[in-house]
Design a protein around this motif. Structure first.
Motif, PDB file in Angstrom:
ATOM      1  N   CYS A 270      54.991  46.654  46.321  1.00  0.00           N
ATOM      2  CA  CYS A 270      53.773  46.350  46.696  1.00  0.00           C
ATOM      3  C   CYS A 270      52.776  47.065  45.652  1.00  0.00           C
ATOM      4  N   ARG A 271      53.070  48.510  45.292  1.00  0.00           N
ATOM      5  CA  ARG A 271      52.312  49.005  44.196  1.00  0.00           C
ATOM      6  C   ARG A 271      52.251  48.281  42.833  1.00  0.00           C
ATOM      7  N   ARG A 272      53.347  48.030  42.867  1.00  0.00           N
ATOM      8  CA  ARG A 272      53.641  47.266  41.208  1.00  0.00           C
ATOM      9  C   ARG A 272      52.813  46.066  41.159  1.00  0.00           C
ATOM     10  N   LYS A 273      52.811  45.212  42.187  1.00  0.00           N
ATOM     11  CA  LYS A 273      51.826  44.001  42.463  1.00  0.00           C
ATOM     12  C   LYS A 273      50.644  44.269  42.355  1.00  0.00           C
ATOM     13  N   THR A 274      50.289  45.373  42.969  1.00  0.00           N
ATOM     14  CA  THR A 274      48.695  45.770  43.079  1.00  0.00           C
ATOM     15  C   THR A 274      48.276  46.182  41.685  1.00  0.00           C
ATOM     16  N   VAL A 275      49.157  46.887  40.821  1.00  0.00           N
ATOM     17  CA  VAL A 275      48.822  47.507  39.572  1.00  0.00           C
ATOM     18  C   VAL A 275      48.677  46.254  38.613  1.00  0.00           C
ATOM     19  N   MET A 276      49.483  45.347  38.956  1.00  0.00           N
ATOM     20  CA  MET A 276      49.451  43.967  37.980  1.00  0.00           C
ATOM     21  C   MET A 276      48.018  43.195  38.039  1.00  0.00           C
ATOM     22  N   VAL A 277      47.619  43.279  39.503  1.00  0.00           N
ATOM     23  CA  VAL A 277      46.309  42.682  39.577  1.00  0.00           C
ATOM     24  C   VAL A 277      45.298  43.433  39.077  1.00  0.00           C
ATOM     25  N   LEU A 278      45.264  44.736  39.070  1.00  0.00           N
ATOM     26  CA  LEU A 278      44.341  45.545  38.493  1.00  0.00           C
ATOM     27  C   LEU A 278      44.201  45.386  37.028  1.00  0.00           C
ATOM     28  N   ILE A 279      45.443  45.611  36.419  1.00  0.00           N
ATOM     29  CA  ILE A 279      45.485  45.374  34.851  1.00  0.00           C
ATOM     30  C   ILE A 279      44.939  44.012  34.452  1.00  0.00           C
ATOM     31  N   GLY A 280      45.212  42.956  35.233  1.00  0.00           N
ATOM     32  CA  GLY A 280      44.733  41.756  35.159  1.00  0.00           C
ATOM     33  C   GLY A 280      43.050  41.531  35.052  1.00  0.00           C
ATOM     34  N   ILE A 281      42.499  42.343  36.114  1.00  0.00           N
ATOM     35  CA  ILE A 281      41.351  42.391  36.269  1.00  0.00           C
ATOM     36  C   ILE A 281      40.592  43.114  35.124  1.00  0.00           C
ATOM     37  N   LEU A 282      41.101  44.286  34.744  1.00  0.00           N
ATOM     38  CA  LEU A 282      40.823  44.859  33.181  1.00  0.00           C
ATOM     39  C   LEU A 282      40.712  43.874  32.297  1.00  0.00           C
ATOM     40  N   THR A 283      41.787  43.299  31.991  1.00  0.00           N
ATOM     41  CA  THR A 283      41.994  42.523  30.778  1.00  0.00           C
ATOM     42  C   THR A 283      40.873  41.419  31.106  1.00  0.00           C
ATOM     43  N   ALA A 284      40.748  40.814  32.222  1.00  0.00           N
ATOM     44  CA  ALA A 284      39.549  39.858  32.290  1.00  0.00           C
ATOM     45  C   ALA A 284      38.376  40.132  31.998  1.00  0.00           C
ATOM     46  N   TYR A 285      38.066  41.513  32.308  1.00  0.00           N
ATOM     47  CA  TYR A 285      36.836  42.348  32.192  1.00  0.00           C
ATOM     48  C   TYR A 285      36.618  42.396  30.562  1.00  0.00           C
ATOM     49  N   ILE A 286      37.365  42.763  29.951  1.00  0.00           N
ATOM     50  CA  ILE A 286      37.420  42.821  28.286  1.00  0.00           C
ATOM     51  C   ILE A 286      37.137  41.498  27.864  1.00  0.00           C
ATOM     52  N   LEU A 287      38.102  40.502  28.174  1.00  0.00           N
ATOM     53  CA  LEU A 287      37.802  39.273  27.565  1.00  0.00           C
ATOM     54  C   LEU A 287      36.596  38.646  27.824  1.00  0.00           C
ATOM     55  N   CYS A 288      35.903  38.981  29.182  1.00  0.00           N
ATOM     56  CA  CYS A 288      34.652  38.400  29.489  1.00  0.00           C
ATOM     57  C   CYS A 288      33.445  39.191  28.694  1.00  0.00           C
ATOM     58  N   TRP A 289      33.507  40.274  28.744  1.00  0.00           N
ATOM     59  CA  TRP A 289      32.279  40.962  28.207  1.00  0.00           C
ATOM     60  C   TRP A 289      32.305  41.290  26.611  1.00  0.00           C
ATOM     61  N   ALA A 290      33.506  41.620  26.169  1.00  0.00           N
ATOM     62  CA  ALA A 290      33.629  41.923  24.904  1.00  0.00           C
ATOM     63  C   ALA A 290      32.738  40.728  23.961  1.00  0.00           C
ATOM     64  N   PRO A 291      33.096  39.533  23.877  1.00  0.00           N
ATOM     65  CA  PRO A 291      32.248  38.573  23.028  1.00  0.00           C
ATOM     66  C   PRO A 291      30.799  38.847  23.544  1.00  0.00           C
TER      67      PRO A 291
END
Length: 405
Positions: A270-291
């Motif tokens: 459960c924790r691993r799945k949660t961390v994967m989601v949070l890492i995906g959220i961080l990646t999406a944040y970088i990809l959305c706001w860096a440009p």
């Protein structure tokens, strides 16, 4: 619109006068472009396609962020057992995105799509929409940072006492106070200014709503922008990345001492799945706001590079759409995927539907039953049957993001 900061446009005295001919006169002075060469960005197929795209994105934001965050906030208010530390931090994200979806997006739809870059709502609303959008962006960033630090403390240092709610409320206050103060220039320097339409002085000018810094304050603007860029993008991204790297090492590359029971393995998954989601959220944040930040640096520090391009506004449309779509990603991930909000909402709808359905039955229909159950007892039976279908681990109250409540 809200973050279209322009540091070198018109002297302050002429901004207050708001005359079109004076704007055109200084356009050549500040950008090195003759007024007749100013491209008409509101014409052509590219602008039309961009208008459709940003209109669709704004509609999706109003539906997804408006409805989804409202459901999350309402459910969090209804059920006290959902009010753990992580959900309180997510609530700040939900509130900021909800404000933008309900208050700002309708005005942005009118400005970008309906009026095609012409603001008809006055200076006060222009400043307010600019301010709310900027505050929402910084609150979202700070909330994501606080969630990352909270997960880091819960997983990497589980033996340390969790943050008390009094401390959490102080943290939440800081999540809002810092953006509220940092965003003041976005409202103070908001301006409603006429600008030439395609370089034709006889054409009806449009009204530009954005932050416009006077020429003599260019150095202050650049310093302010770099400070915001460092404090609300670079530093949070670095801290969040470091937290998730350390969490990943703890969950994937560190052996757990002792015998692992099925409950421990389930909790670890459960924790691993949660961390994967949070890492995906961080990646999406970088990809959305860096440009977006990259385009802002190019626009504000080297304006002549993009000011001659006819489709520069179309490029900004696309980049801003990508940036604004980050709020939808956060809503879908936090509210729908990794939270008990939908489950509790279904429970509310089911109980109320069964209650209404039973109350609407006629006396004859009730008499045909071999055994009758009072309404209140029937509702309780529904809840008991729902609980009996759950596993013992699911019946316990726990933090949906991997930590204890």
């Amino acid at each position: 619109m809200g973050d279209e900061n322009i540091s070198r446009t018109v002297p302050e005295a002429e901004l207050q006068m708001g005359k079109l001919d004076q704007y055109v006169e200084h356009y050549d002075t500040d950008y090195g472009i003759h007024p007749d060469e100013i491209p008409d960005t509101t014409q052509g197929q590219a602008f039309y396609v961009a208008t459709i795209v940003i209109g669709a994105v704004l509609v999706c934001i109003m539906l997804v962020c408006g409805l989804g965050n409202f459901i999350f906030i309402a459910t969090l208010t209804r059920y006290k057992k959902l009010r753990n530390l992580t959900n309180l931090l997510i609530a700040n994200l939900a509130i900021s995105d909800f404000i933008v979806a309900v208050v700002c997006c309708p005005f942005l739809m009118d400005y970008y799509v309906v009026k095609q870059l012409s603001w008809d709502h006055g200076l006060v609303l222009c400043a307010s929409v600019n301010y709310l959008r900027t505050v929402s962006l910084y609150v979202s960033t700070n909330a994501l940072l606080a969630i990352a630090v909270d997960r880091y403390m819960a997983i990497v240092h589980p033996l340390r006492p969790r943050m008390k709610f009094q401390t959490a409320y102080c943290l939440i206050t800081g999540v809002w106070i810092f953006p509220i103060l940092l965003s003041i220039p976005s409202a103070y320097f908001a301006s409603v200014t006429k600008y030439p339409n395609g370089g034709n002085s006889e054409a009806t000018p449009k009204v530009f709503c954005a932050q416009i810094w006077p020429v003599d304050q260019q150095a202050y603007y650049q310093s302010y922008f770099l400070f915001v860029f460092a404090m609300e993008f670079v530093a949070p991204v670095i801290v969040m990345a470091m937290c998730y790297v350390r969490i990943s090492r703890e969950l994937w590359f560190k052996s757990v001492p002792g015998f692992q029971t099925e409950q421990i393995r389930k909790r670890l998954r459960c924790r691993r799945k949660t961390v994967m989601v949070l890492i995906g959220i961080l990646t999406a944040y970088i990809l959305c706001w860096a440009p977006y930040y990259g385009f802002a640096i190019l626009r504000d520090f080297h304006p002549t590079i993009i000011s001659r391009e006819k489709n520069s506004l179309v490029a900004f449309y696309i980049i801003e759409c990508i940036a604004m779509s980050n709020s939808m990603i956060n809503t879908l991930c936090f509210v729908s995927v990794k939270n008990n909000t939908v489950k509790h909402l279904k429970k509310i709808v089911l109980v109320r539907w069964r209650s209404t359905y039973t109350l609407n039955k006629t006396i004859d229909e009730l008499d045909m039953k071999t055994s009758s159950i009072p309404i209140t007892e029937e509702i309780e039976c529904i809840q008991l049957r729902s609980l009996s279908q759950q596993s013992p681990g699911e019946r316990q109250e726990y933090d949906p993001f991997g930590g204890s409540s």
